[in-house]
Write a protein that holds these residues in place. Sequence first.
Motif, PDB file in Angstrom:
ATOM      1  N   LEU A 394       0.831  -1.201   0.000  1.00 44.72           N
ATOM      2  CA  LEU A 394       0.000   0.000   0.000  1.00 44.72           C
ATOM      3  C   LEU A 394       0.867   1.253   0.000  1.00 44.72           C
ATOM      4  O   LEU A 394       1.891   1.317   0.695  1.00 44.72           O
ATOM      5  CB  LEU A 394      -0.897   0.034   1.235  1.00 44.72           C
ATOM      6  CG  LEU A 394      -1.870  -1.135   1.435  1.00 44.72           C
ATOM      7  CD1 LEU A 394      -2.631  -0.941   2.741  1.00 44.72           C
ATOM      8  CD2 LEU A 394      -2.829  -1.245   0.263  1.00 44.72           C
ATOM      9  N   LEU A 395       0.450   2.249  -0.767  1.00 45.62           N
ATOM     10  CA  LEU A 395       1.036   3.578  -0.702  1.00 45.62           C
ATOM     11  C   LEU A 395      -0.051   4.482  -0.127  1.00 45.62           C
ATOM     12  O   LEU A 395      -1.056   4.760  -0.775  1.00 45.62           O
ATOM     13  CB  LEU A 395       1.477   4.068  -2.082  1.00 45.62           C
ATOM     14  CG  LEU A 395       2.056   5.487  -2.140  1.00 45.62           C
ATOM     15  CD1 LEU A 395       3.247   5.624  -1.200  1.00 45.62           C
ATOM     16  CD2 LEU A 395       2.466   5.848  -3.566  1.00 45.62           C
ATOM     17  N   VAL A 396       0.138   4.907   1.122  1.00 43.67           N
ATOM     18  CA  VAL A 396      -0.873   5.690   1.834  1.00 43.67           C
ATOM     19  C   VAL A 396      -0.688   7.168   1.527  1.00 43.67           C
ATOM     20  O   VAL A 396       0.409   7.717   1.708  1.00 43.67           O
ATOM     21  CB  VAL A 396      -0.779   5.450   3.350  1.00 43.67           C
ATOM     22  CG1 VAL A 396      -1.831   6.276   4.090  1.00 43.67           C
ATOM     23  CG2 VAL A 396      -0.946   3.962   3.665  1.00 43.67           C
ATOM     24  N   LEU A 397      -1.766   7.803   1.067  1.00 43.41           N
ATOM     25  CA  LEU A 397      -1.721   9.218   0.725  1.00 43.41           C
ATOM     26  C   LEU A 397      -2.475  10.014   1.783  1.00 43.41           C
ATOM     27  O   LEU A 397      -3.706  10.014   1.823  1.00 43.41           O
ATOM     28  CB  LEU A 397      -2.342   9.463  -0.659  1.00 43.41           C
ATOM     29  CG  LEU A 397      -1.777   8.641  -1.822  1.00 43.41           C
ATOM     30  CD1 LEU A 397      -2.447   9.049  -3.127  1.00 43.41           C
ATOM     31  CD2 LEU A 397      -0.260   8.791  -1.928  1.00 43.41           C
ATOM     32  N   ASP A 398      -1.723  10.671   2.668  1.00 40.06           N
ATOM     33  CA  ASP A 398      -2.342  11.571   3.627  1.00 40.06           C
ATOM     34  C   ASP A 398      -2.614  12.910   2.937  1.00 40.06           C
ATOM     35  O   ASP A 398      -2.460  13.037   1.722  1.00 40.06           O
ATOM     36  CB  ASP A 398      -1.454  11.743   4.859  1.00 40.06           C
ATOM     37  CG  ASP A 398      -0.052  12.252   4.493  1.00 40.06           C
ATOM     38  OD1 ASP A 398       0.143  12.762   3.369  1.00 40.06           O
ATOM     39  OD2 ASP A 398       0.852  12.143   5.332  1.00 40.06           O
ATOM     40  N   GLN A 399      -2.991  13.914   3.696  1.00 38.41           N
ATOM     41  CA  GLN A 399      -3.347  15.197   3.083  1.00 38.41           C
ATOM     42  C   GLN A 399      -2.204  15.789   2.276  1.00 38.41           C
ATOM     43  O   GLN A 399      -2.421  16.332   1.184  1.00 38.41           O
ATOM     44  CB  GLN A 399      -3.769  16.206   4.165  1.00 38.41           C
ATOM     45  CG  GLN A 399      -4.124  17.583   3.595  1.00 38.41           C
ATOM     46  CD  GLN A 399      -4.609  18.562   4.653  1.00 38.41           C
ATOM     47  OE1 GLN A 399      -5.117  18.148   5.680  1.00 38.41           O
ATOM     48  NE2 GLN A 399      -4.445  19.845   4.402  1.00 38.41           N
ATOM     49  N   GLN A 427       3.240  12.378  -4.807  1.00 36.00           N
ATOM     50  CA  GLN A 427       2.836  11.229  -3.998  1.00 36.00           C
ATOM     51  C   GLN A 427       4.036  10.476  -3.428  1.00 36.00           C
ATOM     52  O   GLN A 427       3.874   9.591  -2.605  1.00 36.00           O
ATOM     53  CB  GLN A 427       1.962  10.285  -4.832  1.00 36.00           C
ATOM     54  CG  GLN A 427       0.538  10.786  -5.048  1.00 36.00           C
ATOM     55  CD  GLN A 427       0.460  12.032  -5.907  1.00 36.00           C
ATOM     56  OE1 GLN A 427       1.181  12.175  -6.883  1.00 36.00           O
ATOM     57  NE2 GLN A 427      -0.414  12.949  -5.538  1.00 36.00           N
ATOM     58  N   MET A 428       5.248  10.834  -3.864  1.00 29.97           N
ATOM     59  CA  MET A 428       6.452  10.143  -3.410  1.00 29.97           C
ATOM     60  C   MET A 428       7.314  10.993  -2.478  1.00 29.97           C
ATOM     61  O   MET A 428       8.328  10.522  -1.960  1.00 29.97           O
ATOM     62  CB  MET A 428       7.287   9.719  -4.621  1.00 29.97           C
ATOM     63  CG  MET A 428       6.621   8.685  -5.507  1.00 29.97           C
ATOM     64  SD  MET A 428       6.420   7.115  -4.656  1.00 29.97           S
ATOM     65  CE  MET A 428       8.129   6.597  -4.531  1.00 29.97           C
ATOM     66  N   GLN A 429       6.936  12.255  -2.272  1.00 25.68           N
ATOM     67  CA  GLN A 429       7.723  13.125  -1.420  1.00 25.68           C
ATOM     68  C   GLN A 429       7.601  12.750   0.051  1.00 25.68           C
ATOM     69  O   GLN A 429       6.604  12.206   0.492  1.00 25.68           O
ATOM     70  CB  GLN A 429       7.291  14.584  -1.597  1.00 25.68           C
ATOM     71  CG  GLN A 429       7.826  15.226  -2.856  1.00 25.68           C
ATOM     72  CD  GLN A 429       7.519  16.705  -2.940  1.00 25.68           C
ATOM     73  OE1 GLN A 429       7.948  17.369  -3.846  1.00 25.68           O
ATOM     74  NE2 GLN A 429       6.764  17.238  -2.001  1.00 25.68           N
ATOM     75  N   MET A 430       8.670  13.063   0.785  1.00 31.00           N
ATOM     76  CA  MET A 430       8.716  12.899   2.247  1.00 31.00           C
ATOM     77  C   MET A 430       8.442  11.463   2.680  1.00 31.00           C
ATOM     78  O   MET A 430       7.713  11.202   3.633  1.00 31.00           O
ATOM     79  CB  MET A 430       7.750  13.882   2.914  1.00 31.00           C
ATOM     80  CG  MET A 430       8.145  15.333   2.700  1.00 31.00           C
ATOM     81  SD  MET A 430       6.949  16.517   3.364  1.00 31.00           S
ATOM     82  CE  MET A 430       5.622  16.351   2.164  1.00 31.00           C
ATOM     83  N   MET A 431       9.039  10.529   1.942  1.00 26.29           N
ATOM     84  CA  MET A 431       8.977   9.125   2.324  1.00 26.29           C
ATOM     85  C   MET A 431      10.209   8.416   1.775  1.00 26.29           C
ATOM     86  O   MET A 431      10.829   8.862   0.806  1.00 26.29           O
ATOM     87  CB  MET A 431       7.708   8.451   1.793  1.00 26.29           C
ATOM     88  CG  MET A 431       7.610   8.431   0.277  1.00 26.29           C
ATOM     89  SD  MET A 431       6.191   7.493  -0.319  1.00 26.29           S
ATOM     90  CE  MET A 431       6.735   5.832   0.009  1.00 26.29           C
ATOM     91  N   PHE A 444       8.418   0.631  -0.633  1.00 26.04           N
ATOM     92  CA  PHE A 444       7.803   1.827  -0.083  1.00 26.04           C
ATOM     93  C   PHE A 444       7.842   1.759   1.439  1.00 26.04           C
ATOM     94  O   PHE A 444       7.676   0.690   2.027  1.00 26.04           O
ATOM     95  CB  PHE A 444       6.322   1.936  -0.493  1.00 26.04           C
ATOM     96  CG  PHE A 444       6.093   2.139  -1.954  1.00 26.04           C
ATOM     97  CD1 PHE A 444       6.334   3.383  -2.541  1.00 26.04           C
ATOM     98  CD2 PHE A 444       5.625   1.104  -2.748  1.00 26.04           C
ATOM     99  CE1 PHE A 444       6.106   3.573  -3.897  1.00 26.04           C
ATOM    100  CE2 PHE A 444       5.396   1.292  -4.106  1.00 26.04           C
ATOM    101  CZ  PHE A 444       5.628   2.530  -4.671  1.00 26.04           C
ATOM    102  N   SER A 445       8.020   2.903   2.067  1.00 27.32           N
ATOM    103  CA  SER A 445       7.855   3.009   3.512  1.00 27.32           C
ATOM    104  C   SER A 445       6.780   4.032   3.793  1.00 27.32           C
ATOM    105  O   SER A 445       6.876   5.178   3.345  1.00 27.32           O
ATOM    106  CB  SER A 445       9.170   3.444   4.172  1.00 27.32           C
ATOM    107  OG  SER A 445       8.942   3.729   5.538  1.00 27.32           O
ATOM    108  N   ASN A 446       5.734   3.638   4.509  1.00 22.36           N
ATOM    109  CA  ASN A 446       4.663   4.560   4.858  1.00 22.36           C
ATOM    110  C   ASN A 446       4.824   5.106   6.267  1.00 22.36           C
ATOM    111  O   ASN A 446       3.881   5.693   6.829  1.00 22.36           O
ATOM    112  CB  ASN A 446       3.300   3.864   4.723  1.00 22.36           C
ATOM    113  CG  ASN A 446       2.934   3.635   3.267  1.00 22.36           C
ATOM    114  OD1 ASN A 446       2.887   4.572   2.476  1.00 22.36           O
ATOM    115  ND2 ASN A 446       2.693   2.376   2.901  1.00 22.36           N
ATOM    116  N   LYS A 447       5.999   4.907   6.840  1.00 20.46           N
ATOM    117  CA  LYS A 447       6.232   5.358   8.217  1.00 20.46           C
ATOM    118  C   LYS A 447       6.889   6.729   8.207  1.00 20.46           C
ATOM    119  O   LYS A 447       7.612   7.060   7.303  1.00 20.46           O
ATOM    120  CB  LYS A 447       7.109   4.351   8.957  1.00 20.46           C
ATOM    121  CG  LYS A 447       6.450   2.984   9.085  1.00 20.46           C
ATOM    122  CD  LYS A 447       7.353   1.993   9.754  1.00 20.46           C
ATOM    123  CE  LYS A 447       6.687   0.655   9.953  1.00 20.46           C
ATOM    124  NZ  LYS A 447       6.286   0.003   8.700  1.00 20.46           N
TER     125      LYS A 447
END
Length: 447
Positions: A394-399, A427-431, A444-447
């Motif tokens: 999963l690639l989680v998209l927060d605000q 969608q790939m920034q700050m991860m 992917f890291s969603n943390k």
Amino acid sequence: MEQSMKAIVIAVALLWPAIEASLDCSSVWNDNNHPLSNTSGAIRLTVLHHQHACSPVRNPAGLPFSRQRSTTLEREHQLAAHLSFRRRRAPPTNISAPVTSASSLSGFVTQIALGTPPTRQTVLIDSAAAFAWVQCVSCAEKEGCFDHDGPLFDPGASTTYRRLPCSSASCVSASGNGDIPGLCAVQESTCVYYIEYMDSSASAGRVGTDMLTFGGQDLPGFVFGCSQRYAGAFGRYSGIFGFATGQLSFFSQVVERTRQYKAFSYYLPSPTSVGYIQVGAYDEGGLDFTPMFTNGSDYYLALTGITVDGCPLDLTAGRGVAPRGTTVAACYLDLGAAFSILPRQAYDKLEDEVAKRIRGYDRIRSSPGCFDPDYLSAERVIPQVQLMFSHGVLLVLDQEKLMFRVGDGRLCLGFVPGTIYMLGRMQMQMMYAVQDIEKSRMGFSNK
């Protein structure tokens, strides 16, 4: 609550010039002058958003939202065109190749040095480009340069620069496209290149070799282009260094010459943070891996679904060409595109579902995908969107990854309606993410 939030925003806006002035930019770039100190021996480069206060190519005015959307669509149209061309030729399978070409207007930059003595250059990092080039003094003589900060590279002032002869095996790949032979300036017997990018920008010039200095490493005989002519808008950076798997990409030359593991990992920063891109071994902790495929010169993942607050969207209509065993489509990777792309029907369904679940904002029918704040509402709720890939990743998209702020409180979806699925840099920034070419997978890291 609303008044207090406005006060905080105003305070930050007033203090930001002082914060920027206090930044020590030499220390920000310091990592590029020293090797990464870890046991893996990987090579790391500092990466900044082009709008960071320490970015030499910063444009204080920024790029208008409408221009970023239209540029993303320009990239999608050209990608769709060459995908259609490839299908007629039945592309080979399991061949690693570059991602789509990078945007010339904005993105992420790093610093390297070329020549002896070394000349510092601020270059755009392109996960797609298969050939590296910088502006040279010769383009200034021919009035073929675009504006940028810092000195142009002068091949005549470097004691280690050599022109690449047409007879060299490297000249075959100098066009940046393995399907196109290298070009030759017959009178000089010198290899030349011509590269056109997805937004119709182009660069042309001679191909040469010289000493490359980066991340505490010296790489003699690095093959690159001395740009003498350009067309289109390139921003203010010196050139482009790519991480595609073409023989002459920056990534491929570094891997081959330094014996690094064939992978690159990265943290793409916001305009106010510092990121990096690393060649070689990487930390697998916290990563979820999904298979990464290739189609000619493009990387893609197997998209299996999209959910909004856990509610799955029906994406069966307008589906693209998907790998075997998947349920939706191929999702191409393009970190040079400002936003992600969905086929029109999928985009409309995403917009409708977000509009149903968002709280404290009103949908703007005249501006598709955009929402204005409802100042009579004390509630502000943005739904969570998840992109689902094969192997359950999963690639989680927060605000921050879902919505783009425009003007006074307006939020717009960081997606553009098109004809294909494509994952852009917002969608790939700050991860933390990894593209592992050796094992044909992406983490992917969603943390």
